[in-house]
Motif scaffolding. Structure first.
Motif, short mmCIF file in Angstrom:
data_model
loop_
_atom_site.label_atom_id
_atom_site.label_comp_id
_atom_site.label_asym_id
_atom_site.label_seq_id
_atom_site.Cartn_x
_atom_site.Cartn_y
_atom_site.Cartn_z
N THR A 1 0.86 -1.17 0.00
CA THR A 1 0.00 0.00 0.00
C THR A 1 0.90 1.22 0.00
O THR A 1 1.81 1.33 0.82
CB THR A 1 -0.91 0.02 1.24
OG1 THR A 1 -1.73 -1.16 1.23
CG2 THR A 1 -1.81 1.24 1.24
N PHE A 2 0.67 2.14 -0.93
CA PHE A 2 1.54 3.31 -1.07
C PHE A 2 1.08 4.42 -0.13
O PHE A 2 -0.13 4.55 0.10
CB PHE A 2 1.54 3.78 -2.53
CG PHE A 2 2.35 2.91 -3.44
CD1 PHE A 2 3.59 3.33 -3.89
CD2 PHE A 2 1.89 1.66 -3.83
CE1 PHE A 2 4.35 2.53 -4.73
CE2 PHE A 2 2.63 0.85 -4.66
CZ PHE A 2 3.86 1.28 -5.11
N PRO A 3 2.03 5.24 0.36
CA PRO A 3 3.48 5.20 0.12
C PRO A 3 4.14 4.03 0.85
O PRO A 3 3.75 3.69 1.96
CB PRO A 3 3.97 6.54 0.66
CG PRO A 3 2.95 6.93 1.68
CD PRO A 3 1.65 6.39 1.20
N ARG A 4 5.11 3.43 0.18
CA ARG A 4 5.86 2.32 0.76
C ARG A 4 7.34 2.50 0.46
O ARG A 4 7.72 3.10 -0.54
CB ARG A 4 5.36 0.98 0.23
CG ARG A 4 5.47 0.81 -1.28
CD ARG A 4 6.73 0.06 -1.66
NE ARG A 4 6.84 -0.17 -3.10
CZ ARG A 4 7.51 0.60 -3.93
NH1 ARG A 4 8.10 1.71 -3.48
NH2 ARG A 4 7.60 0.31 -5.21
N ASP A 5 8.19 1.99 1.34
CA ASP A 5 9.63 2.14 1.16
C ASP A 5 10.15 1.09 0.19
O ASP A 5 9.54 0.03 0.01
CB ASP A 5 10.33 2.00 2.51
CG ASP A 5 11.80 2.41 2.46
OD1 ASP A 5 12.17 3.14 1.51
OD2 ASP A 5 12.56 2.01 3.34
N LYS A 6 11.26 1.40 -0.44
CA LYS A 6 11.98 0.46 -1.30
C LYS A 6 13.46 0.69 -1.04
O LYS A 6 13.94 1.82 -1.16
CB LYS A 6 11.64 0.73 -2.77
CG LYS A 6 12.54 0.03 -3.78
CD LYS A 6 12.27 -1.46 -3.86
CE LYS A 6 12.88 -2.09 -5.11
NZ LYS A 6 14.36 -1.99 -5.14
N ILE A 7 14.17 -0.35 -0.66
CA ILE A 7 15.59 -0.20 -0.35
C ILE A 7 16.35 0.07 -1.64
O ILE A 7 16.29 -0.71 -2.59
CB ILE A 7 16.14 -1.46 0.34
CG1 ILE A 7 15.27 -1.83 1.54
CG2 ILE A 7 17.57 -1.24 0.81
CD1 ILE A 7 15.62 -3.16 2.16
N CYS A 8 17.07 1.20 -1.66
CA CYS A 8 17.66 1.69 -2.90
C CYS A 8 18.67 2.77 -2.55
O CYS A 8 18.73 3.25 -1.42
CB CYS A 8 16.54 2.26 -3.78
SG CYS A 8 17.05 2.98 -5.35
N GLY A 9 19.47 3.19 -3.54
CA GLY A 9 20.39 4.29 -3.35
C GLY A 9 19.72 5.65 -3.42
O GLY A 9 20.27 6.65 -2.98
N LYS B 1 14.18 9.90 -1.58
CA LYS B 1 13.90 8.57 -1.03
C LYS B 1 12.83 7.90 -1.89
O LYS B 1 11.88 8.54 -2.34
CB LYS B 1 13.43 8.68 0.42
CG LYS B 1 14.50 9.12 1.39
CD LYS B 1 13.94 9.15 2.81
CE LYS B 1 15.01 9.57 3.81
NZ LYS B 1 14.50 9.61 5.20
N ARG B 2 12.98 6.62 -2.08
CA ARG B 2 12.04 5.90 -2.92
C ARG B 2 10.61 5.96 -2.37
O ARG B 2 9.65 5.93 -3.15
CB ARG B 2 12.49 4.44 -3.08
CG ARG B 2 13.69 4.27 -3.99
CD ARG B 2 13.36 4.57 -5.45
NE ARG B 2 12.36 3.66 -5.97
CZ ARG B 2 12.63 2.45 -6.45
NH1 ARG B 2 13.89 2.02 -6.50
NH2 ARG B 2 11.68 1.68 -6.91
N ILE B 3 10.47 6.05 -1.07
CA ILE B 3 9.12 6.15 -0.51
C ILE B 3 8.42 7.40 -1.05
O ILE B 3 7.20 7.40 -1.25
CB ILE B 3 9.16 6.17 1.05
CG1 ILE B 3 7.75 5.99 1.60
CG2 ILE B 3 9.82 7.43 1.58
CD1 ILE B 3 7.70 5.78 3.10
N PHE C 1 -5.85 0.90 -10.65
CA PHE C 1 -4.76 0.67 -9.71
C PHE C 1 -5.28 0.00 -8.45
O PHE C 1 -6.17 0.52 -7.77
CB PHE C 1 -4.08 2.00 -9.37
CG PHE C 1 -2.96 1.89 -8.36
CD1 PHE C 1 -2.03 0.87 -8.45
CD2 PHE C 1 -2.86 2.81 -7.32
CE1 PHE C 1 -1.00 0.75 -7.52
CE2 PHE C 1 -1.83 2.70 -6.40
CZ PHE C 1 -0.91 1.68 -6.49
N ARG C 2 -4.72 -1.17 -8.14
CA ARG C 2 -5.11 -1.91 -6.95
C ARG C 2 -3.90 -2.18 -6.07
O ARG C 2 -2.92 -2.77 -6.53
CB ARG C 2 -5.77 -3.24 -7.33
CG ARG C 2 -7.10 -3.09 -8.06
CD ARG C 2 -7.75 -4.44 -8.24
NE ARG C 2 -9.00 -4.35 -8.98
CZ ARG C 2 -9.76 -5.40 -9.28
NH1 ARG C 2 -9.37 -6.62 -8.89
NH2 ARG C 2 -10.88 -5.25 -9.95
N GLU C 3 -3.98 -1.75 -4.83
CA GLU C 3 -2.91 -1.97 -3.87
C GLU C 3 -3.23 -3.18 -2.99
O GLU C 3 -4.36 -3.68 -2.96
CB GLU C 3 -2.74 -0.72 -2.98
CG GLU C 3 -2.43 0.54 -3.77
CD GLU C 3 -2.58 1.80 -2.93
OE1 GLU C 3 -1.58 2.22 -2.32
OE2 GLU C 3 -3.69 2.35 -2.89
#
Length: 412
Positions: free
Chosen positions: A36-44, A109-111, A129-131
């Motif tokens: 469910t957005f907003p959600r984090d994504k580990i990234c640079g 940040k990806r979030i 769009f479906r979360e």
């Protein structure tokens, strides 16, 4: 069960970009994500000039809208720090004026960035769009297409065409497309958020450090809004296994023991746990489509093998997937043979760049040569500008493959 022509799995940059380009063509799609957005994504969290260009292709006003976000920091280039401590600075554009020019890149940040794209998605009636939808099973239909089901086996969606953009751990990629994880073409990474890191670049250049005692890996520091920084490490999985490296301990050791880092992190504090992620590298060509499907972004292993950049390549793949999907609907041809148009388009755009980045990655086997290049460039503005041009221009970057380039550096 929802029936649709096009179903997109994963609403990150690749999936959202594909959905938005389809919407621009007036083509409806169903976009699913397990979060469910907003959600984090580990990234640079770095957004290069290529990302800005892809945003502009979706809608000309998007780069300016991103720049207005408090969560997006304008960035003007990259610092490469060689094993000998020499800094090679590569601006994203030349003779830039931070006060007047539109930023060539951002750090967000990806979030926040992914949610920025999702806000564009939510505005488009063409996109369903479906979360919070976790697809666990993919069943081929005799007449073509797929039925998607959840963990309980309940059928959720029937689709003629799947755009698979659900990331590096995609079950579809492994179990249906048959793409195996290869240690020589896979990078392990860690990321943490810090506050109070000293000595950040005034123009928010991102930093890639190549320490002698951590090769063939690299250490990064990317500035973020509100005085924060994205700090992390990455190394080929094959090297991690061969050297029995504990990435978390190595990251903490470098911060505590390297003189420059020790000084810069003296008053810094971690504001988020150190978290790990995998990067499937685009260092070899793969078949990224088949009957009734295409693999996008990390699911198709399209990450740059030298810098670890994946967002722009994901968005590029999303754009070309939308082009191919439109052709499939027009021709009513969803065969693997017809779908090869997608593979060709993606690799026509990215392969030269990915191949050269693989070559630069291999240069880390010769840290002394990296030092010579960076040292000479740090003392010669003309050479620094030449190398900057080479890194920014794929055709010029071919010179990195030529022994004559290094011979001139060594003997002139």
């Amino acid at each position: 069960m929802h029936k649709t022509d096009i179903c997109i799995l994963g609403a990150g940059p690749a999936g959202a970009t594909a959905a938005l380009h389809l919407a621009n063509k007036g083509i409806p799609s169903l976009l699913l994500d397990k979060a469910t957005f907003p959600r984090d994504k580990i990234c640079g969290d770095a957004l290069s000039g290529k990302v800005v260009n892809e945003l502009r292709r979706i809608a000309p006003e998007l780069p300016a809208q991103l720049g207005e976000q408090q969560e997006a920091l304008p960035s003007w280039g990259i610092h490469f720090i060689s094993p000998g401590g020499h800094k090679l600075s590569v601006p994203f554009m030349y003779n830039y004026n931070p006060e007047q020019d539109t930023p060539a890149g951002f750090i967000s940040k990806r979030i926040h960035f992914d949610d920025f794209l999702i806000e564009q998605v939510r505005q488009r009636p063409e996109i369903g769009f479906r979360e919070n939808v976790d697809v666990a099973k993919y069943e081929r239909m005799p007449e073509g297409g797929f039925i998607l089901s959840d963990k309980q086996g309940q059928a959720l969606v029937q689709a003629k065409l799947l755009l698979v953009a659900n990331g590096a751990q995609s079950g579809f990629t492994r179990h249906v497309a048959g793409l195996e994880q290869e240690a020589e073409h896979y990078c392990a990474g860690l990321r943490a958020y810090y506050k109070g890191v000293a000595g950040m670049d005034a123009d928010n250049f991102i930093e890639l450090h190549f320490f002698k005692d951590f090769l063939p890996g690299y250490f990064w520091i990317f500035p973020l809004p509100n005085g924060e920084a994205n700090v992390g490490v990455g190394m080929l999985s094959s090297a991690v296994s061969r050297k029995k490296v504990n990435l978390k301990k190595e990251m903490q050791r470098m911060i505590a023991s390297h003189s420059e880092l020790k000084k810069r992190f003296a008053n810094a504090e971690v504001v988020d746990d150190i978290r790990g992620f995998g990067l499937p590298l685009g260092s070899r060509k793969r078949i990224i489509s088949g009957d009734n499907y295409m693999l996008l972004g990390d699911a198709g292993a399209l990450i740059d093998p030298f810098t670890g950049e994946g967002i722009s390549n994901a968005m590029i793949s999303g754009r070309w997937a939308a082009e191919q999907a439109a052709k499939c609907l027009q021709q009513q041809d969803f065969s693997a043979q017809f779908m090869q148009g997608y593979d060709k388009a993606v690799y026509n755009r990215l392969w030269k760049e990915l191949r050269l980045s693989r070559h630069l990655q291999k240069l880390l086997r010769y840290p002394w040569l990296f030092d010579v290049v960076a040292s000479r460039a740090s003392k010669s503005q003309a050479l620094a500008e030449t190398i900057s041009c080479m890194l920014n221009d794929v055709d010029l970057r071919e010179r990195f493959r030529q022994p004559s380039f290094y011979a001139k550096l060594l003997f002139n």
